[in-house]
Design a protein around this motif. Structure first.
Motif, mmCIF file in Angstrom:
data_model
loop_
_atom_site.group_PDB
_atom_site.id
_atom_site.type_symbol
_atom_site.label_atom_id
_atom_site.label_comp_id
_atom_site.label_asym_id
_atom_site.label_seq_id
_atom_site.Cartn_x
_atom_site.Cartn_y
_atom_site.Cartn_z
ATOM 1 N N VAL A 1 17.487 9.977 -33.031
ATOM 2 C CA VAL A 1 18.632 9.248 -33.596
ATOM 3 C C VAL A 1 18.989 8.150 -32.600
ATOM 4 N N ALA A 2 18.628 6.914 -32.950
ATOM 5 C CA ALA A 2 18.724 5.823 -31.972
ATOM 6 C C ALA A 2 20.161 5.552 -31.551
ATOM 7 N N ASP A 3 21.125 5.718 -32.497
ATOM 8 C CA ASP A 3 22.510 5.451 -32.094
ATOM 9 C C ASP A 3 23.257 6.766 -31.944
ATOM 10 N N GLY A 4 22.555 7.785 -31.456
ATOM 11 C CA GLY A 4 23.143 9.113 -31.304
ATOM 12 C C GLY A 4 24.334 9.124 -30.366
ATOM 13 N N ALA A 5 24.499 8.048 -29.577
ATOM 14 C CA ALA A 5 25.614 8.010 -28.629
ATOM 15 C C ALA A 5 26.894 7.552 -29.307
ATOM 16 N N ASN A 6 26.817 7.098 -30.571
ATOM 17 C CA ASN A 6 28.018 6.616 -31.247
ATOM 18 C C ASN A 6 28.905 7.749 -31.698
ATOM 19 N N PHE B 1 26.933 12.876 -21.822
ATOM 20 C CA PHE B 1 27.771 12.597 -22.987
ATOM 21 C C PHE B 1 28.207 11.141 -22.925
ATOM 22 N N VAL B 2 28.079 10.440 -24.038
ATOM 23 C CA VAL B 2 28.503 9.040 -24.082
ATOM 24 C C VAL B 2 29.756 8.963 -24.952
ATOM 25 N N ALA B 3 30.815 8.357 -24.396
ATOM 26 C CA ALA B 3 32.086 8.302 -25.138
ATOM 27 C C ALA B 3 32.366 6.916 -25.695
ATOM 28 N N GLY B 4 31.506 5.956 -25.426
ATOM 29 C CA GLY B 4 31.762 4.614 -25.958
ATOM 30 C C GLY B 4 30.967 3.571 -25.190
ATOM 31 N N LYS B 5 31.150 2.318 -25.614
ATOM 32 C CA LYS B 5 30.442 1.219 -24.943
ATOM 33 C C LYS B 5 31.448 0.357 -24.202
ATOM 34 N N MET B 6 31.014 -0.244 -23.114
ATOM 35 C CA MET B 6 31.883 -1.188 -22.400
ATOM 36 C C MET B 6 32.281 -2.335 -23.334
ATOM 37 N N ARG C 1 42.929 2.941 -22.763
ATOM 38 C CA ARG C 1 41.640 2.432 -23.237
ATOM 39 C C ARG C 1 41.265 3.081 -24.572
ATOM 40 N N HIS C 2 40.886 2.248 -25.500
ATOM 41 C CA HIS C 2 40.446 2.761 -26.797
ATOM 42 C C HIS C 2 39.092 2.176 -27.093
ATOM 43 N N ASN C 3 38.304 2.943 -27.855
ATOM 44 C CA ASN C 3 36.972 2.464 -28.163
ATOM 45 C C ASN C 3 36.900 1.999 -29.601
ATOM 46 N N ALA C 4 36.382 0.796 -29.792
ATOM 47 C CA ALA C 4 36.304 0.243 -31.148
ATOM 48 C C ALA C 4 35.586 1.217 -32.079
ATOM 49 N N ASP C 5 34.498 1.823 -31.584
ATOM 50 C CA ASP C 5 33.720 2.709 -32.454
ATOM 51 C C ASP C 5 34.532 3.916 -32.912
ATOM 52 N N ASP C 6 35.381 4.447 -32.017
ATOM 53 C CA ASP C 6 36.203 5.605 -32.411
ATOM 54 C C ASP C 6 37.140 5.207 -33.543
ATOM 55 N N ILE C 7 37.688 4.009 -33.423
ATOM 56 C CA ILE C 7 38.663 3.588 -34.434
ATOM 57 C C ILE C 7 37.958 3.332 -35.757
ATOM 58 N N VAL C 8 36.737 2.787 -35.679
ATOM 59 C CA VAL C 8 35.942 2.615 -36.906
ATOM 60 C C VAL C 8 35.720 3.982 -37.554
ATOM 61 N N ALA C 9 35.363 4.971 -36.710
ATOM 62 C CA ALA C 9 35.078 6.306 -37.247
ATOM 63 C C ALA C 9 36.307 6.864 -37.959
ATOM 64 N N THR C 10 37.488 6.676 -37.343
ATOM 65 C CA THR C 10 38.712 7.187 -37.969
ATOM 66 C C THR C 10 38.972 6.473 -39.293
ATOM 67 N N ALA C 11 38.816 5.156 -39.296
ATOM 68 C CA ALA C 11 39.087 4.406 -40.526
ATOM 69 C C ALA C 11 38.101 4.810 -41.617
ATOM 70 N N LEU C 12 36.851 5.055 -41.247
ATOM 71 C CA LEU C 12 35.852 5.421 -42.253
ATOM 72 C C LEU C 12 36.133 6.802 -42.831
ATOM 73 N N ALA C 13 36.840 7.615 -42.060
ATOM 74 C CA ALA C 13 37.086 8.969 -42.538
ATOM 75 C C ALA C 13 38.268 9.034 -43.493
#
Length: 1536
Positions: free
Chosen positions: A599-604, A768-773, A783-795
């Motif tokens: 899974v190439a983006d398994g860190a997301n 464990f990867v929690a986000g990208k710089m 600090r908030h991670n854009a990807d986390d917020i995307v995940a919440t909005a998608l849910a």
């Protein structure tokens, strides 16, 4: 939308009606519509809607994808519902002692503004009575109030914690919890009440911990010489003074000792309760040995040569067409021979023998489409064999693709001159009509080279590529797009490429001839590493699935795994996700052959839910759980970590369930009492073979993190990139990092590479990867991670609303902090209802889980966001469009009220100070009292003949006798020719006839009022003097507009009625108009007083001309509509009229040989005086130019000025604007026609407002070429109580311009700054003060005189003040102080008139005619227009100027307040699609420049904002229209 931790239902609800306004997609603010919108949005918060909610929740639950995110989001939304919260207002604690109710109980050291908040200082200070004493007194003072605001317990716990002595703090909190909040909340501040203290909501969603420190950046206590605390803002000079006076017992004078315009933005103080890292320092982690197997090839080219010659028939690559049929099989033999051919042609067939175009080491671009991996592989290996460096990039589809320009920049900086491409791709590139491929935007000039074998020459038999062992040369360059959209090239050395392939082979246990299915982009990243490089090293067979096939059939890759019994597949989370969505119980699916699913983006953060859901469904189809192998990678560090395929039956790896709250502070906390806000992470395996990894702090020095701290992962291995091509500095910061331990010593002699990934090393060495710089957003120090917020909005009901899951999250900087913006594409069939529901739920979910407010949520129509080549969202381009106002959203919800918490604290009004203190204060600070005067009329010796007469009528009779044929007036028509003129005697004779007619036909008595309804011209002047001759009082009225009679006629009627006119004099034409059908529809003709038309006058003249008995009798009435829409008439006596004319004569040096051009409306104010009165008094000739004629011929006024060689001219802003807009492009043509403005000494704009400096400057610049002297242009200033206070005139210094600090001005302070400094506002002097005029600046509330550095009301004393308002309603008592005010102290004898305008005086360095230093008056704005927000005074024009600058489509803007909300109305010149783009831009600019939150943004059509005849905006009319729902707006946005 932050929630209070305590249950504050009751008192909050009644605020709602006042302050909670929401976006209305359609835009209506009728009460009914407003209620509807309100209930719609707040529905989610109120218990009534539980049923609806439950069903929504059930709908969600039935989704088959019940994963960690959806659960959390549902729980968060349910939690919001449980709290039954009213829409929460952000709240901020004020200083502990509230000024209003506790004023009487200030402890003796009265200067200390934040009572007990200084950490117990007040109670420990000797000499001061303990805090408790004051509080107990305060309690008795406020016991009468009731209604608790917030649960007292929590508020007392918070105050106790915040310093002050414990018991006292608690008691204080009890007191403050009992304030009665009946006043409407000031939404524009961030406190919901007017006097209470807010309990700060803590960062933890439901915990009761409060913020500890009062958040003033500027109230630390300072000790003076003998221990008296003073605020640190006191200036040093005064500090010395206090020390010298040694009288600490008396409180210092507030007004003069505290400059409270220091508007400091709140600095977020760190919360002492925030989690801090407590672990030991981490230890760098080593991967296993890289076991070099004996038969591993020495380089990739060597591997290719080996397989191409030993097993040429072995399949290397199978490509698919869009139907999923195998299109082509590339064998190792073909790959080898074709690559050799490409290498030969590159080196020998481009350019000439002497000058080859490509040499070893040069960079070439590889431009291949995603459906042609075979051609790409051939070209890539051809480059490796030729020792040329390939730079793979995307195919440019159009000349201006998203990001294509930056790619061009990369190619240019790499020196690329040749682009390799395939035949089909070459044919598909955009062509010019001549068949050339155009140069793409930002690209260097490149030669396109097609790599198909048929186009290439065969290499000679004796030519072989030179195959070396892997060395330090660059193998290839991979491009990387940064957060800001710029593109960098990461160089990878040959040895790094080979070592990376070896490490992957070892971690993934690749063996010869395995089959691997690849869905990823083979040009870069994981796709390139596994399916192009490592596959060749191990002679594997790659099945390549193009993106186009995935779009048509998302299951295609699973079908190929079954068909080819593939051992390995490389996918992204979205491929698993779409396969799930498309999956409908296929019988024949069997995934038991898979031993590894990379899974190439398994860190997301969202990949874990895809992995879980995929496993759930496909476990029954033979998918083993241990097969799923997420990996983490970055362009710089290549593969950072990958989970190894486990043996069957071994225990699956653990999960990290981390507190989101902890993560936002960079700390790992596994347990969390808040089950909602957690982030569930899967590990991405362990460190790569042969590598070493550590975690360093993301900012600053690369220091090792503690074990429970999140940081940036860094790796030390051969297998990483080496540099950013051509960027030495950035390379050093990324590829040559030496992590240090606590003592500052580097942990290794070898450099590490930053991976750009944030994470930590967990138990058992799992990464464990929690986000990208790149996705990091720091909001208020968390600090908030854009990807986390995307995940919440998608849910939030993910499948239903967001189109293909396309959401972009980024931050923009507004007011010194990052603000989160969420942009989503909505499904084409989504209704307004759906989008609204979804938006409000997303806000709640993000708040509940991340405890961060979303600043802006925008929805766009499906498929409109800029795409990356593989169809993802191009983030930086999206952000760019958003900031430029070119995103065209279909729905926008801004929440500045909830997000912006760092506004300066609202200004507390200072208690009043006595006159004595002011005097002392002024003495101490050396300030002058602000007063000034024009020349003294008594001392001017002039041979003014007209002074002998008390009345203008007598002056006219005298001129008719002494200079009968002298021309006084010349009227021009639109062609510039003379329409009519009037000599002294003609005017006298015609006036006599009018007087005769009034006596004969009108039967008028002395003192009757007559309305003169004439177009601008000679008749008006004649009628005016006719009235004076008959002893009547004339009132000039603008005639109704024939095209717009319905709206203009009632105004005429109103003036006639209010002025009590007993008859109307007019022309025959207008008299007919009044009788017309359209007119009678508006005003019944029978209701008018007698209408006399003066076109044919009687022959006989009256027996005797009237002479008033007393010069203080009424000469005429002056009626005008103010900018706030008030109709006010003022009385002008004969004395005032003569004094006025004399003052102007002296200022402008007018005498009979002069000519003055006047292009003004002659109905009120100075315009009327110049048009009708001055020529008669001074004898000069007035050239009259009706402004309406300029609409036909814009050059009329300037041509007349040039033709008559005029030295002095007067105009209005409307005229100036008309010339600037209408003649802007014609200056050359006018010059060739001989237009010459070089003789103009003064060109005065007659106005009753702050000088429009931008307009006067552009006018001066525009007509400079025609000889206009820039110093000639100036403005005048008049108002209702005195029609002209300032007027530039001929002698005296030029008008000056100063720059003042706009922030200070809001606090009524004047602070001069340099031109161009931030927050500077240019103000132009309003002309010279007229002779006989005295001015003082007074405090509008206390009526005390003010110092020079203060903004106050301009008061005027002069012989030509009007003598009062002419009103019918008898409320003269209210108004009388406008004309007869006295100062409260100082000179209390003089009677002043109050202008109602704020301004200030400055003594300049210039000298005036009398040799005195010149005092300049600067007008800032009307008192009644000024808006009080957050305790500060704002002038609408300043906010409007900012707003107009923000977007090219905003042509005009007006602002006003409504229930403490700032409403901004903008006129849109563009398509209605642009309307919503303006909402964020307007909100941003007002926040940035004025520190104000816009409550409502209204977008309307051009021409909706009403303008009066003087060109001033009628903001109050606009407000009434808005509230009455008459604007027909394009869009109304209510910011939350």
């Amino acid at each position: 939308m932050n929630a209070h931790p305590v249950d504050e239902r009751a008192p909050k609800l009644h605020h709602l009606s006042k302050c909670v306004l929401f976006v209305s997609p359609a835009g209506d603010i009728t009460q009914k519509g407003y209620e509807k919108k309100r209930t719609k949005l707040i529905g989610a918060f109120f218990p009534q809607c539980e049923a609806a909610h439950r069903s929504a929740a059930v709908r969600c639950r039935t989704c088959q994808l019940q994963d960690v995110h959806t659960e959390a989001v549902q729980a968060a939304l349910a939690k919001h519902k449980e709290r039954k919260m009213a829409v929460p207002m952000p709240s901020k604690r004020r200083s502990l002692v509230v000024q209003t109710s506790m004023d009487a109980y200030t402890p003796p050291d009265g200067e200390e503004e934040d009572g007990g908040g200084g950490g117990g200082t007040s109670s420990s200070r000797e000499g001061s009575i303990s805090m408790e004493h004051w509080i107990s007194r305060a309690i008795h003072g406020t016991s009468s109030t009731t209604t608790t605001t917030s649960s007292t317990a929590s508020s007392s716990s918070s105050s106790t914690r915040s310093g002050g002595s414990g018991a006292a703090g608690g008691r204080l909190a009890d007191v403050l919890a009992q304030h009665n909040h009946s006043a409407p909340p000031d939404v524009t501040g961030y406190t919901t009440t007017t006097d209470g203290i807010q309990v700060e909501r803590a960062p933890g969603a439901g915990s009761t911990t409060q913020k500890q420190t009062p958040k003033y950046g500027n109230a630390e206590l300072m000790e003076t010489g003998d221990g008296v605390p003073v605020s640190s803002r006191v200036s040093a000079k005064i500090q010395q003074l206090v020390n010298t006076l040694k009288r600490p017992k008396r409180p210092p004078l507030r007004e003069f000792f505290v400059d409270d315009f220091e508007e400091l933005l709140e600095v977020q103080q760190p919360d002492p309760n925030q989690p801090k890292a407590e672990g030991a320092q981490m230890v760098a982690m080593r991967g296993e040995q890289l076991g070099v197997v004996t038969n591993w090839p020495p380089s990739l080219e060597a591997a290719l040569q080996r397989w191409g010659t030993i097993s040429p028939k072995a399949p290397c690559l199978t490509t698919m067409d869009t139907n999923g049929k195998p299109l082509y099989v590339l064998t190792y033999g073909k790959l080898w021979s074709r690559s050799v051919k490409v290498a030969y042609n590159l080196l020998h067939k481009l350019g000439t023998k002497q000058e080859p175009l490509v040499r070893p080491g040069d960079r070439v671009a590889l431009v291949f489409p995603n459906n042609d991996p075979a051609a790409f592989m051939t070209a890539f290996y051809g480059c490796l064999l030729a020792e040329v460096v390939p730079v793979p990039i995307e195919v440019p589809l159009t000349r201006k693709d998203a990001g294509s320009q930056q790619i061009g920049f990369l190619l240019g900086s790499c020196g690329v001159t040749v682009a390799l491409t395939s035949d089909a791709c070459h044919k598909g590139l955009p062509k010019s009509p001549t068949g050339e491929i155009p140069q793409f935007k930002g690209w260097p000039k490149v030669l396109w080279f097609v790599t198909e074998s048929k186009h290439l020459s065969k290499p000679p038999r004796d030519w072989f590529p030179h195959i070396k062992d892997a060395n330090q040369d660059t193998a290839y360059i991979e491009y990387k797009t940064c957060k800001d959209g710029s593109v960098l090239g990461v160089t990878v050395m040959r040895i790094a490429m080979l070592t990376h392939c070896q490490a992957l082979t070892q971690s993934c246990s690749y063996t010869e001839a395995e089959t691997i299915v690849n869905v990823l982009d083979f040009k870069k990243d994981v796709g390139l590493w596994h399916a192009v490089l490592t596959s060749v090293m191990n002679m594997m067979h790659v099945i390549s699935i193009p993106y186009a096939l995935m779009k048509v059939n998302p299951l295609s890759w699973i079908q190929k795994v079954c068909q080819y019994k593939a051992k390995v597949a490389c996918v992204k989370s979205r491929d698993m996700h779409w396969a799930l969505v498309a999956h409908r119980d296929q019988r024949d699916v069997n995934l038991s052959s898979l031993r590894m699913l990379v899974v190439a983006d398994g860190a997301n953060p969202w990949s874990i839910s895809s992995c879980d859901a995929f496993l759930n469904v496909f476990q029954t189809k033979g998918l083993k759980p241990e097969v799923i192998c997420p990996c983490a990678s970055s362009p710089e560090a290549l593969t950072v970590a990958i989970r190894r395929p486990l043996e069957e039956g071994s225990t699956p790896p653990g999960r990290g369930v981390l507190s989101m709250q902890g993560l936002s502070h960079g700390v790992i906390r596994v347990d969390s009492e808040e089950k909602l806000s957690v982030l569930t992470l899967q590990d991405v395996g362990s460190v790569m073979p042969g590598a070493m990894m550590c975690v360093v702090k993301p900012e600053g020095v690369p220091q090792l993190c503690k074990t429970d701290e999140i940081g940036e992962l860094c790796v030390c291995t051969v297998a990483t990139g080496t540099s950013y091509y051509g960027l030495a500095g950035m390379t050093k910061n990324t590829f040559e990092v030496f992590p240090t331990s606590n003592n500052g010593a580097p942990i290794s002699e070898f450099p590490f590479t930053r991976t750009g990934l944030l994470g930590f090393i967990g138990p058992a060495g799992l990464i464990f990867v929690a986000g990208k710089m790149d996705g990091l957003m720091v909001v208020g120090s968390r600090r908030h991670n854009a990807d986390d917020i995307v995940a919440t909005a998608l849910a939030v009901e993910p499948m239903k609303f967001v189109y293909r899951g396309r959401i972009a999250v980024f931050s923009i900087t507004v007011l010194h902090d990052e603000r989160i913006v969420v942009v989503a594409e909505q499904r084409p069939d989504a209704t307004e209802e759906d989008s609204f529901q979804w938006m409000s739920r997303v806000l709640q979910a993000i708040d509940g889980i991340h405890q961060v407010g979303v600043y802006c949520l925008a929805l766009v129509t499906s498929n409109t966001l800029p795409k990356t080549p593989l169809g993802g969202i191009h983030l930086s381009e999206t952000k760019q469009l958003f900031l430029e106002g070119a995103l065209h959203p279909c729905n926008v919800l801004m929440c500045p009220h909830t997000c912006v918490t760092n506004l300066p604290k609202p200004r507390q009004k200072q208690p009043e100070i006595g006159p004595a203190s002011v005097m002392v204060g002024n003495l101490v600070s050396g300030k002058r009292i602000a007063q000034a005067s024009g020349r003294d009329l008594g001392q001017i010796e002039d041979n003014d003949q007209a002074r002998k007469f008390l009345f203008l009528s007598e002056v006219l009779q005298w001129r008719a006798q002494s200079t009968p044929d002298h021309i006084l007036y010349t009227l021009l028509n639109s062609r510039g020719t003379i329409a009519s003129s009037l000599t002294c005697v003609q005017l006298h004779k015609r006036a006599e006839k009018i007087a005769g007619m009034l006596a004969e036909r009108g039967h008028l008595q002395d003192g009757d009022h007559v309305a003169l309804v004439y177009p601008p011209g000679i008749d008006l002047i004649v009628a005016f003097y006719g009235c004076l001759y008959a002893g009547c009082v004339p009132i000039t009225v603008r005639p109704p507009h024939p095209q717009n009679i319905g709206t203009t006629l009632p105004t005429v009627k109103m003036i006639v009625e209010v002025s009590r006119s007993v008859c109307v004099m007019t022309t025959q034409l207008i008299s007919k108009l009044l009788r017309s059908k359209e007119a009678t529809a508006a005003v019944d003709f029978r209701t008018w007083p007698p209408v006399l038309d003066t076109d044919d006058l009687p022959k006989k003249k009256p027996p005797l001309l009237y002479k008033p008995s007393n010069p203080d009798m009424l000469a005429y009435l002056d009626f005008s509509v103010s900018t706030t829409g008030m109709l006010a008439g003022v009385k002008m006596s004969h004395t005032a009229t003569s004094a006025f004319c004399r003052s102007i004569k002296l200022q402008c040096e007018l005498y009979p040989s002069r000519e003055v051009a006047i292009c003004l409306d002659p109905y009120c104010g100075l315009g009327f005086v110049l048009w009708c009165l001055c020529s008669v008094y001074s004898g000069h000739q007035s050239i009259l130019i009706p402004p309406s004629e300029l609409e036909v011929n814009p050059a009329l006024w300037l041509s007349a000025v040039s033709q008559y060689k005029v030295r002095d001219t007067f105009c209005s802003y409307s005229v100036m604007e008309l010339c600037t807009k209408g003649l802007g492009l014609q200056t050359d043509a006018l010059k060739s026609r001989g237009l010459d403005l070089s003789r103009v000494r003064t060109c005065v704009v007659v106005a009753e407002e702050r000088p429009r400096i931008a307009l006067t400057q552009s006018f001066s610049k525009l007509f400079k070429d025609l000889g206009l002297h820039p110093r000639a242009v100036s403005t005048s200033f008049g108002c209702r109580v005195n029609l002209a206070i300032c007027l530039q005139g001929t002698s005296g210094p030029d008008p000056t311009t100063v720059f003042v600090d706009m922030r200070a001005l809001r606090h009524d302070r004047v602070r001069l700054v340099e031109r161009g400094s931030p927050h500077s506002l240019p103000l132009m002097e309003s002309g010279k003060i007229l002779p006989g005029v005295r001015i003082i600046i007074a405090n509008p509330e206390t009526k005390g005189p003010m110092g020079e550095s203060h903004l106050g009301e301009i008061w005027v004393h002069s012989g030509h003040n009007a003598s009062g308002y002419f009103t019918v309603y008898g409320d003269e008592a209210l108004q009388s102080d406008h004309f007869s005010s006295r100062l409260s102290f100082g000179d209390t004898q003089t009677v002043w008139a109050r202008t109602g305008y704020l301004g200030f005086l400055r003594r300049t360095e210039l000298t005036d005619a009398s040799g005195e230093r010149h005092d300049a008056l600067y007008v800032v704005g009307a008192l009644e227009e000024a808006m009080e927000l957050r305790g500060m005074r704002y002038h609408p024009i300043d906010i409007e100027t900012s707003v107009i600058r923000t977007h090219k489509s905003i042509t005009e803007c007006a602002v006003f307040t409504w229930t403490n909300l700032l409403v901004v109305v903008v006129e849109l010149d563009g398509s209605e699609q642009e309307a919503l783009d303006l909402v964020p831009l307007v909100t941003n600019v007002v926040l940035e420049e004025h520190y104000l939150i816009v409550g409502v943004v209204v977008v309307v059509d051009i021409g909706v904002i009403p303008i009066n005849s003087r060109g001033e905006k009628q903001r109050m009319h606009l407000r009434d229209g808005f509230l009455a729902d008459q604007l027909d707006p394009i869009y109304v946005a209510y910011n939350m």
